[in-house]
Design an enzyme around this catalytic site. Structure first.
Site, PDB file in Angstrom:
ATOM      1  N   HIS A 142       0.811  -1.216   0.000  1.00 25.73           N
ATOM      2  CA  HIS A 142       0.000   0.000   0.000  1.00 25.73           C
ATOM      3  C   HIS A 142       0.850   1.274   0.000  1.00 25.73           C
ATOM      4  O   HIS A 142       0.357   2.347  -0.344  1.00 25.73           O
ATOM      5  CB  HIS A 142      -0.983  -0.003   1.185  1.00 25.73           C
ATOM      6  CG  HIS A 142      -0.384   0.289   2.516  1.00 25.73           C
ATOM      7  ND1 HIS A 142      -0.008  -0.686   3.407  1.00 25.73           N
ATOM      8  CD2 HIS A 142      -0.099   1.460   3.132  1.00 25.73           C
ATOM      9  CE1 HIS A 142       0.458  -0.132   4.514  1.00 25.73           C
ATOM     10  NE2 HIS A 142       0.418   1.177   4.365  1.00 25.73           N
ATOM     11  N   ASP A 172       0.042  -7.485   1.276  1.00 28.33           N
ATOM     12  CA  ASP A 172       0.556  -6.126   1.489  1.00 28.33           C
ATOM     13  C   ASP A 172       2.077  -6.087   1.519  1.00 28.33           C
ATOM     14  O   ASP A 172       2.678  -5.376   2.322  1.00 28.33           O
ATOM     15  CB  ASP A 172      -0.021  -5.525   2.780  1.00 28.33           C
ATOM     16  CG  ASP A 172       0.117  -4.003   2.815  1.00 28.33           C
ATOM     17  OD1 ASP A 172       0.275  -3.402   1.739  1.00 28.33           O
ATOM     18  OD2 ASP A 172       0.062  -3.426   3.919  1.00 28.33           O
ATOM     19  N   ASN A 244       5.249   4.908   9.093  1.00 28.88           N
ATOM     20  CA  ASN A 244       5.938   3.711   9.567  1.00 28.88           C
ATOM     21  C   ASN A 244       5.672   2.498   8.671  1.00 28.88           C
ATOM     22  O   ASN A 244       6.371   1.493   8.761  1.00 28.88           O
ATOM     23  CB  ASN A 244       5.494   3.346  10.983  1.00 28.88           C
ATOM     24  CG  ASN A 244       6.351   4.007  12.043  1.00 28.88           C
ATOM     25  OD1 ASN A 244       5.889   4.886  12.755  1.00 28.88           O
ATOM     26  ND2 ASN A 244       7.608   3.589  12.159  1.00 28.88           N
ATOM     27  N   SER A 245       4.635   2.576   7.847  1.00 28.73           N
ATOM     28  CA  SER A 245       4.291   1.448   6.989  1.00 28.73           C
ATOM     29  C   SER A 245       5.495   0.973   6.200  1.00 28.73           C
ATOM     30  O   SER A 245       6.194   1.770   5.566  1.00 28.73           O
ATOM     31  CB  SER A 245       3.197   1.840   5.998  1.00 28.73           C
ATOM     32  OG  SER A 245       1.935   1.694   6.552  1.00 28.73           O
ATOM     33  N   LEU A 300      -8.931 -21.898  -1.896  1.00 29.30           N
ATOM     34  CA  LEU A 300      -9.759 -23.051  -1.556  1.00 29.30           C
ATOM     35  C   LEU A 300     -11.195 -22.889  -2.027  1.00 29.30           C
ATOM     36  O   LEU A 300     -11.816 -23.831  -2.497  1.00 29.30           O
ATOM     37  CB  LEU A 300      -9.717 -23.283  -0.045  1.00 29.30           C
ATOM     38  CG  LEU A 300     -10.433 -24.518   0.503  1.00 29.30           C
ATOM     39  CD1 LEU A 300      -9.874 -25.795  -0.129  1.00 29.30           C
ATOM     40  CD2 LEU A 300     -10.303 -24.577   2.017  1.00 29.30           C
ATOM     41  N   GLY A 301     -11.748 -21.681  -1.893  1.00 30.39           N
ATOM     42  CA  GLY A 301     -13.111 -21.432  -2.356  1.00 30.39           C
ATOM     43  C   GLY A 301     -14.179 -21.643  -1.303  1.00 30.39           C
ATOM     44  O   GLY A 301     -15.253 -22.171  -1.595  1.00 30.39           O
ATOM     45  N   VAL A 302     -13.889 -21.235  -0.060  1.00 31.34           N
ATOM     46  CA  VAL A 302     -14.895 -21.338   0.999  1.00 31.34           C
ATOM     47  C   VAL A 302     -15.004 -20.012   1.740  1.00 31.34           C
ATOM     48  O   VAL A 302     -14.080 -19.199   1.735  1.00 31.34           O
ATOM     49  CB  VAL A 302     -14.553 -22.437   2.030  1.00 31.34           C
ATOM     50  CG1 VAL A 302     -14.597 -23.808   1.412  1.00 31.34           C
ATOM     51  CG2 VAL A 302     -13.213 -22.171   2.701  1.00 31.34           C
TER      52      VAL A 302
END
Length: 495
Positions: A142, A172, A244-245, A300-302
């Site tokens: 970001h 990120d 700080n990121s 996974l798709g859940v």
């Protein structure tokens, strides 16, 4: 560079309001960028020894002297889409660093007075750290999002233009490259050896103050946040603020154990709760980006949710632990492996899943094509399933099928079957629509218009089936509710 707010879905928000699911304090999670930071401020670990031995503080001065020269200040410039209202609020200038989790403020409105969004110049800043002598740098995704130009400044005041080799918004993490040699580098450690209560040190550029040092302790490990990333964050109380990121989090031995990324805040500034990306995860992303220019995540798709005591009672579990499957995408790896709504996943590749966030954290480090073995509890019985993960970009549409009716006495619900067109519109195979809600169900957050898809894992095919499921239930019954596109199990206590 731009703010990336994270919304609470309509169903989740309503149930939070009803007190059905825990949401205390979900106020504001901010990226620690030019308008959101991440800096903790407590103590350090004590050296092991006999009870009579005095506590030994980490040598923060030594760590700073040795590692500080490898921490860099990052400045970015670029453009972003902004509405007229946002522009008038002053968000167009320093907006590059403004980051997510500006909780339920900016992203609720939509646009500015109906005017179409336009490109506005933005500037931002963040931090990073050098991991190779030839100029490889790790930071947050970001920090450099939407950047057209990235500049890196070293502690010896030299400045370099940087190339973004790759950026992975999911975790990120971003990798930069500057053209230089014989640069100072940090020592990389491992999150696995990090202990809760251990001292940590953060170095970065909060508010542009380069090489600012703050200290704190590890508050928790493997913390999941409502950002959908699946990152098992390190929580600390080291002071972290905007700028700080992307900066490093050091252990007491001077090794980088995390990348400062987000803070929890009601004001936008540091309030004692900061989050860092584990360096083990970041190194894996770095290796992928250097090799291919991108990061690959298995999918996974859940959709899963937390198991509380009421849900544990409803599903007859021995303890409130695991990831409860609320939705399985048709055609997904989970579907092909045989996972069903109502299954409770207890381990993934041998890693224990205690909280629901442990599952995406375990999957975040796996690539597409890799297999994951899941230990599942279904109707109180253990089951082992194996799924081969798909690429994270893959998406499956929800198929539509047929269904029936229901009515509930002890629940306090008036129910009816879905019409064929309603099933098609909702994209469900069947279920019951709530016409009136009162009693225990209403207190649990169920509303008229909600769709009930199952009760304690039994499909809601008819009113009679619903009554039968309630009759067999114990202290509570778990309703799988669909509201709009959201699905969630809601535990309803039964008198």
């Amino acid at each position: 560079m731009t703010a990336i707010p994270v919304k609470t879905a309509g169903l989740v928000a309503a149930l939070l309001g009803a007190g059905v699911i825990g949401g205390a304090g979900v106020e504001a999670l901010h990226h620690a960028n030019a308008h959101a930071a991440l800096l903790p401020a407590p103590p350090a670990i004590t050296a092991p020894g006999p009870a009579s031995a005095p506590a030994v503080m980490p040598d923060f001065a030594r760590i700073t002297a040795e590692a500080g020269p490898a921490v860099v200040n990052i400045s970015v410039s670029g453009t972003r889409k902004a509405s007229l209202a946002e522009d008038e609020e002053g968000n167009s200038d320093e907006g590059a660093g403004i980051d997510p989790f500006e909780l339920f403020r900016r992203f609720q409105g939509g646009g500015g007075r109906g005017a179409p969004p336009r490109d506005v110049p933005v500037r931002g800043m963040g931090s990073g750290f050098i991991v190779s002598p030839d100029g490889l740098i790790l930071t947050n995704a970001h920090v450099v999002k939407d950047a057209s130009e990235v500049s890196v400044k070293l502690t010896d005041r030299r400045e370099f233009k940087a190339r973004v080799l790759g950026s992975d918004p999911k975790t990120d993490v971003a990798v930069l490259k500057i053209e230089a040699k014989n640069l100072p580098v940090v020592k990389l450690g491992s999150t696995r050896s990090l202990a809760v209560g251990e001292w940590v040190l953060a170095i970065g550029s909060p508010f542009g103050f380069e090489n600012t040092v703050t200290a704190g302790v590890v508050s928790a490990k493997g913390r999941s946040l409502p950002d959908g990333s699946g990152v098992p964050f390190i929580q600390t109380d080291a002071a972290v603020n905007p700028g700080n990121s992307g900066g490093p989090l050091f252990n007491s031995r001077g090794e980088v154990v995390g990348i400062n990324s987000q803070i929890y805040s009601q004001s936008g500034g540091y309030q004692g709760v900061s989050f860092a990306i584990p360096i083990d995860l970041a190194r894996g992303i770095q290796q992928q980006i250097v090799a291919t220019g991108r990061a690959d995540h298995g999918r996974l798709g859940v959709t899963v949710q937390e198991v509380n005591q009421a849900l544990a009672d409803a599903f007859k579990l021995d303890r409130p632990e695991g990831a409860l499957v609320a939705q399985v995408e048709p055609g997904s790896p989970a579907d092909k492996a045989g996972l069903r709504p109502g299954d409770v996943i207890r381990t993934a590749n041998g890693e224990r899943v205690v909280a629901s966030g442990d599952l995406p954290a375990a999957l975040a480090q796996l690539k597409s094509g890799e297999r994951v073995q899941l230990q599942v509890v279904r109707h109180g019985e253990p089951l082992t399933l194996t799924a081969q993960l798909a690429p994270s970009g893959a998406r499956n549409r929800v198929a539509a099928r047929e269904q029936a009716p229901a009515q509930g006495g002890k629940l306090g619900l008036a129910l009816r079957p879905l019409e064929a067109q309603e099933r098609r519109d909702a994209g469900v195979a069947g279920g019951l629509v709530v016409e009136q809600a009162g009693g225990p169900a209403a207190r649990a957050g169920v509303q008229p218009g909600d769709l009930i898809l199952s009760l304690d894992g039994t499909p809601a095919t008819s009113v009679e089936a619903a009554r039968g499921a309630v009759a067999k239930a114990g202290k509570s019954v778990a309703l799988l509710i669909q509201r709009g596109s959201d699905r969630l199990f809601v535990p309803v206590p039964l008198g």
